[in-house]
Design an enzyme around this catalytic site. Structure first.
Site, PDB file in Angstrom:
ATOM      1  N   ARG A  49      34.048  19.751  59.854  1.00 41.27           N
ATOM      2  CA  ARG A  49      33.813  18.813  58.763  1.00 41.27           C
ATOM      3  C   ARG A  49      32.537  19.131  57.974  1.00 41.27           C
ATOM      4  O   ARG A  49      32.231  18.442  57.003  1.00 41.27           O
ATOM      5  CB  ARG A  49      33.791  17.384  59.307  1.00 41.27           C
ATOM      6  CG  ARG A  49      35.117  17.003  59.980  1.00 41.27           C
ATOM      7  CD  ARG A  49      35.343  15.522  60.068  1.00 41.27           C
ATOM      8  NE  ARG A  49      35.264  14.907  58.759  1.00 41.27           N
ATOM      9  CZ  ARG A  49      35.207  13.592  58.565  1.00 41.27           C
ATOM     10  NH1 ARG A  49      35.252  12.783  59.588  1.00 41.27           N
ATOM     11  NH2 ARG A  49      35.116  13.095  57.332  1.00 41.27           N
ATOM     12  N   ARG A 103      29.745  12.163  68.190  1.00 39.41           N
ATOM     13  CA  ARG A 103      29.480  12.772  66.879  1.00 39.41           C
ATOM     14  C   ARG A 103      28.009  12.674  66.443  1.00 39.41           C
ATOM     15  O   ARG A 103      27.571  13.468  65.609  1.00 39.41           O
ATOM     16  CB  ARG A 103      30.343  12.092  65.814  1.00 39.41           C
ATOM     17  CG  ARG A 103      31.846  12.204  66.051  1.00 39.41           C
ATOM     18  CD  ARG A 103      32.326  13.633  65.869  1.00 39.41           C
ATOM     19  NE  ARG A 103      33.757  13.763  66.142  1.00 39.41           N
ATOM     20  CZ  ARG A 103      34.711  13.574  65.254  1.00 39.41           C
ATOM     21  NH1 ARG A 103      34.413  13.221  64.019  1.00 39.41           N
ATOM     22  NH2 ARG A 103      35.979  13.733  65.592  1.00 39.41           N
ATOM     23  N   ASP A 141      39.992  16.627  56.997  1.00 38.82           N
ATOM     24  CA  ASP A 141      39.490  15.257  57.181  1.00 38.82           C
ATOM     25  C   ASP A 141      38.697  14.726  55.989  1.00 38.82           C
ATOM     26  O   ASP A 141      38.043  13.688  56.095  1.00 38.82           O
ATOM     27  CB  ASP A 141      38.595  15.216  58.431  1.00 38.82           C
ATOM     28  CG  ASP A 141      39.410  15.107  59.718  1.00 38.82           C
ATOM     29  OD1 ASP A 141      40.250  14.189  59.803  1.00 38.82           O
ATOM     30  OD2 ASP A 141      39.209  15.939  60.622  1.00 38.82           O
ATOM     31  N   CYS A 158      36.276   4.082  56.488  1.00 36.57           N
ATOM     32  CA  CYS A 158      36.094   5.547  56.443  1.00 36.57           C
ATOM     33  C   CYS A 158      36.393   6.164  55.084  1.00 36.57           C
ATOM     34  O   CYS A 158      35.928   7.261  54.801  1.00 36.57           O
ATOM     35  CB  CYS A 158      37.037   6.241  57.426  1.00 36.57           C
ATOM     36  SG  CYS A 158      37.206   5.413  58.973  1.00 36.57           S
ATOM     37  N   GLU A 174      33.246   8.436  54.130  1.00 34.20           N
ATOM     38  CA  GLU A 174      32.178   7.632  54.750  1.00 34.20           C
ATOM     39  C   GLU A 174      31.312   8.449  55.705  1.00 34.20           C
ATOM     40  O   GLU A 174      30.111   8.194  55.849  1.00 34.20           O
ATOM     41  CB  GLU A 174      32.804   6.471  55.538  1.00 34.20           C
ATOM     42  CG  GLU A 174      31.820   5.786  56.466  1.00 34.20           C
ATOM     43  CD  GLU A 174      32.442   4.707  57.300  1.00 34.20           C
ATOM     44  OE1 GLU A 174      32.112   3.544  57.050  1.00 34.20           O
ATOM     45  OE2 GLU A 174      33.257   4.999  58.202  1.00 34.20           O
ATOM     46  N   ASP A 175      31.930   9.432  56.373  1.00 36.02           N
ATOM     47  CA  ASP A 175      31.198  10.159  57.416  1.00 36.02           C
ATOM     48  C   ASP A 175      30.117  11.073  56.869  1.00 36.02           C
ATOM     49  O   ASP A 175      29.275  11.556  57.625  1.00 36.02           O
ATOM     50  CB  ASP A 175      32.190  10.975  58.269  1.00 36.02           C
ATOM     51  CG  ASP A 175      33.048  10.050  59.099  1.00 36.02           C
ATOM     52  OD1 ASP A 175      32.486   9.079  59.637  1.00 36.02           O
ATOM     53  OD2 ASP A 175      34.267  10.269  59.174  1.00 36.02           O
ATOM     54  N   HIS A 182      33.699   6.076  66.785  1.00 40.37           N
ATOM     55  CA  HIS A 182      32.475   5.767  66.037  1.00 40.37           C
ATOM     56  C   HIS A 182      32.027   4.323  66.297  1.00 40.37           C
ATOM     57  O   HIS A 182      32.839   3.474  66.678  1.00 40.37           O
ATOM     58  CB  HIS A 182      32.748   5.886  64.530  1.00 40.37           C
ATOM     59  CG  HIS A 182      32.861   7.283  64.011  1.00 40.37           C
ATOM     60  ND1 HIS A 182      33.923   7.696  63.231  1.00 40.37           N
ATOM     61  CD2 HIS A 182      32.039   8.352  64.122  1.00 40.37           C
ATOM     62  CE1 HIS A 182      33.742   8.976  62.887  1.00 40.37           C
ATOM     63  NE2 HIS A 182      32.620   9.386  63.422  1.00 40.37           N
TER      64      HIS A 182
HETATM   65  C1  CIR Z   1      37.593  12.772  62.584  1.00 40.05           C
HETATM   66  O1  CIR Z   1      37.883  12.879  63.771  1.00 40.05           O
HETATM   67  O2  CIR Z   1      36.488  13.105  62.133  1.00 40.05           O
HETATM   68  C2  CIR Z   1      38.632  12.230  61.649  1.00 40.05           C
HETATM   69  N1  CIR Z   1      39.929  12.630  62.094  1.00 40.05           N
HETATM   70  C3  CIR Z   1      38.566  10.717  61.575  1.00 40.05           C
HETATM   71  C4  CIR Z   1      37.282  10.227  60.980  1.00 40.05           C
HETATM   72  C5  CIR Z   1      37.272   8.764  60.780  1.00 40.05           C
HETATM   73  N2  CIR Z   1      36.086   8.359  60.150  1.00 40.05           N
HETATM   74  C6  CIR Z   1      35.470   7.210  60.391  1.00 40.05           C
HETATM   75  O3  CIR Z   1      35.853   6.464  61.276  1.00 40.05           O
HETATM   76  N3  CIR Z   1      34.381   6.952  59.704  1.00 40.05           N
END
Ligand code: CIR
Length: 253
Positions: free
Chosen positions: A84, A129, A59, A246, A64-65, A159
């Site tokens: 992650r 999360r 991922d 993201c 961004e995360d 999110h």
């Molecule tokens: C996840 O589930 O963490 C990733 N497959 C998708 C993350 C998407 N990120 C976001 O919306 N900021």
């Protein structure tokens, strides 16, 4: 302005999924679309720092995360899913030249996709999360700089920024099924077209809204509202539950 991005991992098909069934991602299409995304950022005058792909971090394209970058400081998150957490190291290195870094610590969890910074208000989604401890730590980091943190419960999506993003100064694009739109009363609100449930994620850069062509009815609403749209297709990464915001960390240099 600088944008940090990261190339799509060749293991993207092992990505985390919460709401979607697994649907094979075509790596070539995902790479092409990601390249166009980076091109769009460059065309808007941003310097793009494109990190190399991480084969063992499925991922990791969703940078961004992993951080919230403010003018004064960057907060490195502690992602809500264990798979992650190793993404943090490279993002820390990439941000180190630009900001003082602080990190969310266990048992706090926080995903950048849950953070929407609008002026001196930082909205944070309480989601699967991001937990209360993570949000509390964020608040302690940002309060000294005059930011106010507002926690919002998020229901039915991954999110906060799946449900609401900024499309102009104090203009919020919202899916009212996933968050309480009353929170934004007093501001200008544009609701997504109800047939396009994933349409609330747009990436605002200065006066331009980068937007996803799969949501034509909502795009028309945005255009009718006088907003300047730049269409960038990110549909292949949509299968990994990622959207436009993201894939970058954007900040003043
Ligand atoms: C996840 O589930 O963490 C990733 N497959 C998708 C993350 C998407 N990120 C976001 O919306 N900021």
């Amino acid at each position: 302005m600088i944008a940090i991005t990261r190339k799509v991992s060749p293991s993207i098909n092992q990505c985390e999924l919460t709401y979607l069934e697994r649907d094979p991602i075509n790596l070539e299409i995902a790479n092409d679309q990601h390249e166009n995304y980076e091109k769009a950022l460059r065309s808007l005058g941003l310097k793009v720092i494109s990190l190399p792909p991480a084969p063992d971090l499925p991922d990791s394209v969703f940078v961004e995360d992993i951080a919230l970058v403010l003018d004064e400081i960057a907060i490195i998150t502690r992602p809500g899913v264990v798979s992650r957490r190793k993404e943090v190291a490279d993002i820390k290195n990439a941000l180190k030249p630009y900001r003082e870094l602080v990190s969310i610590q266990a048992p706090g969890t926080l995903d950048g996709g849950d953070i929407l910074a609008a002026g001196d208000t930082i909205y944070v989604g309480v989601s699967s999360r991001s937990n209360q401890e993570g949000i509390q730590q964020l608040q302690e980091f940002v309060n000294p700089f005059g930011y106010h943190v507002e926690a919002i419960s998020v229901n039915g999506c991954l999110h906060l920024k799946s449900a609401v993003t900024l499309v102009g100064e104090n203009i919020f694009l919202i899916n009212p099924e996933w968050i309480d739109k009353e929170i934004f009363k007093g501001y200008r609100i544009i609701e997504i077209d109800e047939k396009e449930k994933n349409a609330a994620n747009a990436l605002l850069i200065d006066q331009t809204v980068i937007y996803q062509p799969s949501f034509p009815e909502t795009a028309e609403k945005l255009a009718d509202a006088g907003l300047n749209l730049k269409m960038v297709d990110s549909s292949e990464l949509g299968k990994a539950e990622g959207a436009l915001t993201c894939c970058s960390l954007i900040f003043r240099s």
